[in-house]
Design a protein around this motif. Structure first.
Motif, PDB file in Angstrom:
ATOM      1  N   HIS A  43       0.852  -1.181   0.000  1.00 39.32           N
ATOM      2  CA  HIS A  43       0.000   0.000   0.000  1.00 39.32           C
ATOM      3  C   HIS A  43       0.892   1.236   0.000  1.00 39.32           C
ATOM      4  O   HIS A  43       2.091   1.138   0.315  1.00 39.32           O
ATOM      5  CB  HIS A  43      -0.970   0.000   1.193  1.00 39.32           C
ATOM      6  CG  HIS A  43      -0.340  -0.395   2.492  1.00 39.32           C
ATOM      7  ND1 HIS A  43       0.541   0.412   3.179  1.00 39.32           N
ATOM      8  CD2 HIS A  43      -0.456  -1.522   3.221  1.00 39.32           C
ATOM      9  CE1 HIS A  43       0.924  -0.204   4.285  1.00 39.32           C
ATOM     10  NE2 HIS A  43       0.353  -1.388   4.336  1.00 39.32           N
ATOM     11  N   HIS A  45       0.963   3.668   2.021  1.00 43.41           N
ATOM     12  CA  HIS A  45       1.202   4.201   3.360  1.00 43.41           C
ATOM     13  C   HIS A  45       2.517   3.698   3.936  1.00 43.41           C
ATOM     14  O   HIS A  45       2.909   2.561   3.702  1.00 43.41           O
ATOM     15  CB  HIS A  45       0.067   3.769   4.302  1.00 43.41           C
ATOM     16  CG  HIS A  45      -1.281   3.971   3.707  1.00 43.41           C
ATOM     17  ND1 HIS A  45      -1.836   3.060   2.816  1.00 43.41           N
ATOM     18  CD2 HIS A  45      -2.169   4.962   3.855  1.00 43.41           C
ATOM     19  CE1 HIS A  45      -3.014   3.505   2.436  1.00 43.41           C
ATOM     20  NE2 HIS A  45      -3.250   4.656   3.046  1.00 43.41           N
ATOM     21  N   GLN A  47       4.198   2.263   7.175  1.00 46.95           N
ATOM     22  CA  GLN A  47       3.624   1.508   8.289  1.00 46.95           C
ATOM     23  C   GLN A  47       4.695   1.237   9.333  1.00 46.95           C
ATOM     24  O   GLN A  47       5.794   0.803   9.010  1.00 46.95           O
ATOM     25  CB  GLN A  47       3.069   0.182   7.765  1.00 46.95           C
ATOM     26  CG  GLN A  47       2.565  -0.764   8.834  1.00 46.95           C
ATOM     27  CD  GLN A  47       2.010  -2.041   8.236  1.00 46.95           C
ATOM     28  OE1 GLN A  47       1.557  -2.062   7.092  1.00 46.95           O
ATOM     29  NE2 GLN A  47       2.054  -3.113   9.000  1.00 46.95           N
ATOM     30  N   PHE A  95      -0.150   3.844  10.627  1.00 50.07           N
ATOM     31  CA  PHE A  95      -0.076   4.157   9.202  1.00 50.07           C
ATOM     32  C   PHE A  95      -0.093   5.663   8.998  1.00 50.07           C
ATOM     33  O   PHE A  95      -0.839   6.382   9.671  1.00 50.07           O
ATOM     34  CB  PHE A  95      -1.289   3.576   8.456  1.00 50.07           C
ATOM     35  CG  PHE A  95      -1.406   2.088   8.553  1.00 50.07           C
ATOM     36  CD1 PHE A  95      -0.752   1.267   7.659  1.00 50.07           C
ATOM     37  CD2 PHE A  95      -2.182   1.504   9.549  1.00 50.07           C
ATOM     38  CE1 PHE A  95      -0.873  -0.116   7.748  1.00 50.07           C
ATOM     39  CE2 PHE A  95      -2.305   0.130   9.658  1.00 50.07           C
ATOM     40  CZ  PHE A  95      -1.652  -0.684   8.750  1.00 50.07           C
ATOM     41  N   ARG A  99      -5.366   4.987   6.717  1.00 49.88           N
ATOM     42  CA  ARG A  99      -5.892   3.966   5.818  1.00 49.88           C
ATOM     43  C   ARG A  99      -7.408   4.150   5.722  1.00 49.88           C
ATOM     44  O   ARG A  99      -8.156   3.595   6.508  1.00 49.88           O
ATOM     45  CB  ARG A  99      -5.584   2.559   6.329  1.00 49.88           C
ATOM     46  CG  ARG A  99      -4.139   2.148   6.353  1.00 49.88           C
ATOM     47  CD  ARG A  99      -3.646   1.643   5.007  1.00 49.88           C
ATOM     48  NE  ARG A  99      -4.463   0.639   4.379  1.00 49.88           N
ATOM     49  CZ  ARG A  99      -4.167  -0.658   4.312  1.00 49.88           C
ATOM     50  NH1 ARG A  99      -3.062  -1.109   4.876  1.00 49.88           N
ATOM     51  NH2 ARG A  99      -4.960  -1.500   3.694  1.00 49.88           N
TER      52      ARG A  99
END
Length: 103
Positions: A43, A45, A47, A95, A99
């Motif tokens: 993704h 993002h 993390q 995140f 999200r």
């Protein structure tokens, strides 16, 4: 200013609960049964993962590492990652940005 978010089934043997969120940041608890799996994914993002309890085999961009209570690490944006739960446990993931797919 506390908001209670529901516990949802994320994968077989894995639940997810948003603990707090803003557009810039989100904190999420994942609870795993032994042998539960967070499937490989990526993704945009960044993390950060903190192992609150249990043991996990984490794969990040093809490198597998075993982690346990108190361990933490950062997963870069777009890195392919996932985990297998070796012993019942809980991960606290942060995140940035939030999200939105978890809301």
């Amino acid at each position: 200013m506390t908001q209670k978010f529901p516990i949802v089934q994320a994968d077989p043997g894995v639940t997810r609960q948003v603990l707090s969120e803003s557009p810039e940041l989100m904190v999420v608890a994942f609870t795993f049964d032994k042998d539960g799996e967070g499937k490989l994914h990526s993704h945009p993002h960044v993390q950060s993962t903190y192992v609150e309890s249990g043991r996990f085999a984490f794969t990040v961009d093809g490198v597998e590492t075993e982690v346990g209570p108190g361990d933490s690490f950062v997963i870069p944006s777009r890195a392919v990652h996932g985990c297998r739960c070796l012993e019942d446990g809980r991960l606290i993931d942060t995140f940035t940005p939030r999200r939105d797919d978890f809301l």
